[in-house]
Motif scaffolding. Structure first.
Motif, PDB file in Angstrom:
ATOM      1  N   GLN A  37       0.804  -1.223   0.000  1.00  0.00           N
ATOM      2  CA  GLN A  37       0.000   0.000   0.000  1.00  0.00           C
ATOM      3  C   GLN A  37       0.832   1.266   0.000  1.00  0.00           C
ATOM      4  O   GLN A  37       0.685   2.104  -0.857  1.00  0.00           O
ATOM      5  CB  GLN A  37      -0.917   0.038   1.236  1.00  0.00           C
ATOM      6  N   CYS A  38       1.695   1.433   1.015  1.00  0.00           N
ATOM      7  CA  CYS A  38       2.266   2.771   1.244  1.00  0.00           C
ATOM      8  C   CYS A  38       3.674   2.942   0.690  1.00  0.00           C
ATOM      9  O   CYS A  38       4.092   4.060   0.431  1.00  0.00           O
ATOM     10  CB  CYS A  38       2.286   3.064   2.741  1.00  0.00           C
ATOM     11  N   ALA A  39       4.424   1.871   0.565  1.00  0.00           N
ATOM     12  CA  ALA A  39       5.815   1.911   0.094  1.00  0.00           C
ATOM     13  C   ALA A  39       6.733   2.695   1.025  1.00  0.00           C
ATOM     14  O   ALA A  39       7.832   3.063   0.618  1.00  0.00           O
ATOM     15  CB  ALA A  39       5.910   2.462  -1.323  1.00  0.00           C
ATOM     16  N   GLY A  41       6.949   1.864   4.693  1.00  0.00           N
ATOM     17  CA  GLY A  41       7.150   1.225   5.990  1.00  0.00           C
ATOM     18  C   GLY A  41       6.074   1.491   7.012  1.00  0.00           C
ATOM     19  O   GLY A  41       6.263   1.229   8.201  1.00  0.00           O
ATOM     20  N   ASN A  42       4.929   1.999   6.585  1.00  0.00           N
ATOM     21  CA  ASN A  42       3.876   2.347   7.541  1.00  0.00           C
ATOM     22  C   ASN A  42       2.833   1.264   7.744  1.00  0.00           C
ATOM     23  O   ASN A  42       2.342   1.074   8.848  1.00  0.00           O
ATOM     24  CB  ASN A  42       3.117   3.587   7.061  1.00  0.00           C
ATOM     25  N   CYS A  43       2.424   0.616   6.660  1.00  0.00           N
ATOM     26  CA  CYS A  43       1.203  -0.192   6.727  1.00  0.00           C
ATOM     27  C   CYS A  43       1.459  -1.665   7.042  1.00  0.00           C
ATOM     28  O   CYS A  43       0.614  -2.334   7.627  1.00  0.00           O
ATOM     29  CB  CYS A  43       0.424  -0.077   5.421  1.00  0.00           C
ATOM     30  N   GLY A  44       2.615  -2.192   6.637  1.00  0.00           N
ATOM     31  CA  GLY A  44       2.920  -3.601   6.875  1.00  0.00           C
ATOM     32  C   GLY A  44       2.219  -4.560   5.923  1.00  0.00           C
ATOM     33  O   GLY A  44       2.312  -5.781   6.095  1.00  0.00           O
ATOM     34  N   ASP A  46       3.000  -5.393   3.005  1.00  0.00           N
ATOM     35  CA  ASP A  46       3.940  -6.141   2.167  1.00  0.00           C
ATOM     36  C   ASP A  46       4.905  -6.994   2.988  1.00  0.00           C
ATOM     37  O   ASP A  46       6.025  -7.243   2.563  1.00  0.00           O
ATOM     38  CB  ASP A  46       4.727  -5.159   1.287  1.00  0.00           C
ATOM     39  N   CYS A  80       9.039  -3.365   0.878  1.00  0.00           N
ATOM     40  CA  CYS A  80       9.377  -2.007   0.444  1.00  0.00           C
ATOM     41  C   CYS A  80      10.633  -1.485   1.128  1.00  0.00           C
ATOM     42  O   CYS A  80      11.283  -0.583   0.608  1.00  0.00           O
ATOM     43  CB  CYS A  80       8.205  -1.050   0.676  1.00  0.00           C
TER      44      CYS A  80
HETATM   45  S1  FES Z   1       3.941  -1.133   1.545  1.00  0.00           S
HETATM   46 FE1  FES Z   1       3.358  -0.318   3.452  1.00  0.00          FE
HETATM   47  S2  FES Z   1       4.938  -1.015   4.748  1.00  0.00           S
HETATM   48 FE2  FES Z   1       5.656  -1.606   2.804  1.00  0.00          FE
END
Ligand code: FES
Lengths: 117, 249
Positions: A37-39, A41-44, A46, A80
Motif C-alpha cells: 500500500q504505502c511503500a 514502511g507504515n502499513c505492513g 507487504d 518495500c
Molecule cells: S507497503 Fe506499506 S509497509 Fe511496505
C-alpha cells in the motif's frame, strides 16, 4: 546471476551480480503480486516471510523495526524496506492486509486499484 | 526518423539517458558521501532542497490535471504520490525541516525563498513549466524517471554517512530513510507509466529528451550547491584517489 524467488506465485526474478535491489520494486517491475500500500514502511501490507537467504538482506532500519516489532524475530521483512544482494526466497499470504487493517476491510493490495496492468 | 522501441529497449534508453549525469556524482554529493561537509552546509542544502521539492504536490497536481481520464492508472498513481508526499505520514517537507533544525537551522530560514540559490529557483520554475505545459507522459518521464527515480541512488550512499560519520540519529535523518524506499517504488511506477503511454516514436523521443534535460538540471543544481556554499570553505572538490598522490608526493 542472483535471483529472488517469490515462492507464493512461483516466480524467479534475476538481477545483475554486484547490485543491491529493492524487493518490492522488483516485485512490481515483474508483476509478482506482492500486496502493498504505502511503500514507506507504515502499513505492513507487504510483509514477507524470509524462507531462505536472510544473510543476503540489508539489516532492518528504524521504520521497519518499528512497524514489524516481534515479527522481525519471526523472520519477516517488509518488501518495500528491504534490499537484497543475493539469492533469497520469500512467501506471504496472498490475502494479507495492513497490520492495522481488519481482514476483508479492503486495506490490502493497492496493486489492484493503482496497477498499470 | 526514429522507430517505436519495444518496452525493454525503451527502458534501457531511459536508464542510459541519465546514466552519465547522475546527481550522486556531482561534487556536493561526493563531498557529502566522503564525510567532508559541515552542518552549516547541510542547512544550505536543506533550504535549497525545500524550494526545489517543496511544491512537489503542486507539480503532481498539474500533471494530474493534464492526464486524460482514460489513463486512470496514471491519474491514480499521481494522486497516490501526492498523498504520500503530504498526508500519509509526516509531511515530507516537515522531515526536511527536522533535519535542517538538527543542523542548527530554523524553519523560518529554510522557508524563506530569499535564502535559496537562483539555481534552486530555476529548478522550481523548470518543474512548474514541465508539469504544467507538457503531455503527462513526458512530464512523468522528466519528473519521476529523470528526477525522483535518482533519489535512492543518492540517499543510499548519503544516509549511512549521516548516521555513522556525521553522527545524526535515525530520527533526525528520517527524511532520507523514507525517500530511499518510497522513491524506489515511485520511480518504478513512473517507468511503468512512461513505458505504457509513450506509444509513438515522437513521444518516446520527447521523453528521452526530457529525462536528459532533467538529469542535466539536477546535476548542475547539485554542483552549484558545492560551488556556492562549500568551495569557499574547502576549496575546489578533488576526489580522494586524485588527492592521494599529491599528499604522498
Ligand atoms: S507497503 Fe506499506 S509497509 Fe511496505
Amino acid at each position: 546471476m542472483p535471483r529472488i524467488y517469490f515462492k507464493t506465485v512461483d516466480r524467479y526474478v534475476e538481477f545483475a551480480e554486484g547490485e543491491e535491489v529493492n524487493v518490492l520494486r522488483m516485485a512490481i517491475r515483474e508483476h509478482c503480486d506482492v500486496p502493498w500500500q504505502c511503500a514507506s514502511g507504515n502499513c505492513g501490507t507487504d510483509r514477507l516471510l524470509v524462507e531462505d537467504g536472510a544473510e543476503n538482506l540489508d539489516p532492518p532500519r528504524r521504520r521497519e523495526r518499528a512497524r514489524l516489532g516481534d515479527l522481525v524475530d519471526a523472520g519477516y521483512r517488509l518488501a518495500c524496506q528491504t534490499y537484497t544482494r543475493g539469492d533469497v526466497t520469500f512467501s506471504w499470504d496472498p490475502d494479507q492486509v495492513g497490520l492495522d487493517d481488519e481482514p476483508g476491510s479492503g486495506g490490502g493490495s493497492r496493486a489492484g486499484w493503482a496497477g498499470t496492468g | 526518423m526514429a522507430e517505436l522501441m519495444s518496452h525493454s529497449d525503451f527502458r534501457v534508453a531511459l536508464e542510459q539517458a541519465f546514466a552519465g549525469t547522475m546527481a550522486k556524482d556531482a561534487s556536493f554529493s561526493r563531498a557529502w558521501a566522503a564525510g567532508k561537509l559541515h552542518k552549516q552546509h547541510f542547512v544550505h542544502w536543506a533550504t535549497n532542497h525545500y524550494h526545489y521539492i517543496g511544491p512537489f504536490g503542486d507539480y503532481l497536481g498539474l500533471m494530474y490535471a493534464n492526464t486524460p481520464d482514460h489513463a486512470r492508472d496514471a491519474k491514480d498513481f499521481l494522486l497516490q504520490n501526492m498523498y504520500e508526499e503530504e498526508l500519509s505520514d509526516d509531511r515530507h517537507t516537515d522531515l526536511l525541516i527536522r533535519f535542517a533544525e538538527a543542523c542548527g537551522g530554523t524553519r523560518a530560514y529554510v522557508q524563506d525563498r530569499n535564502n535559496a540559490m537562483p539555481f534552486a529557483k530555476g529548478m522550481q520554475g523548470w518543474m512548474y513549466y514541465v508539469s504544467g505545459r507538457e503531455n503527462f507522459v513526458v512530464s512523468s518521464a522528466a519528473l519521476i524517471v529523470g528526477l525522483e527515480s535518482q533519489v535512492p541512488s543518492i540517499y543510499r550512499t548519503q544516509y549511512p554517512t549521516l548516521i555513522n560519520e556525521y553522527g545524526f540519529s535515525e530520527w533526525e535523518a528520517e527524511f532520507f530513510d523514507l525517500h530511499i524506499t518510497s522513491d524506489e517504488i515511485h520511480g518504478e511506477r513512473g517507468y511503468q507509466i512512461v513505458l505504457k503511454y509513450a506509444d509513438t516514436p515522437e513521444l518516446q523521443q520527447r521523453c528521452l529528451h526530457y529525462v536528459r534535460e532533467a538529469a542535466d538540471m539536477r546535476f548542475a543544481y547539485t554542483r552549484a550547491l558545492y560551488q556556492t556554499y562549500v568551495e569557499p570553505d574547502l576549496g575546489p572538490w578533488v576526489e580522494e584517489d586524485e588527492r592521494q598522490p599529491a599528499l604522498v608526493g
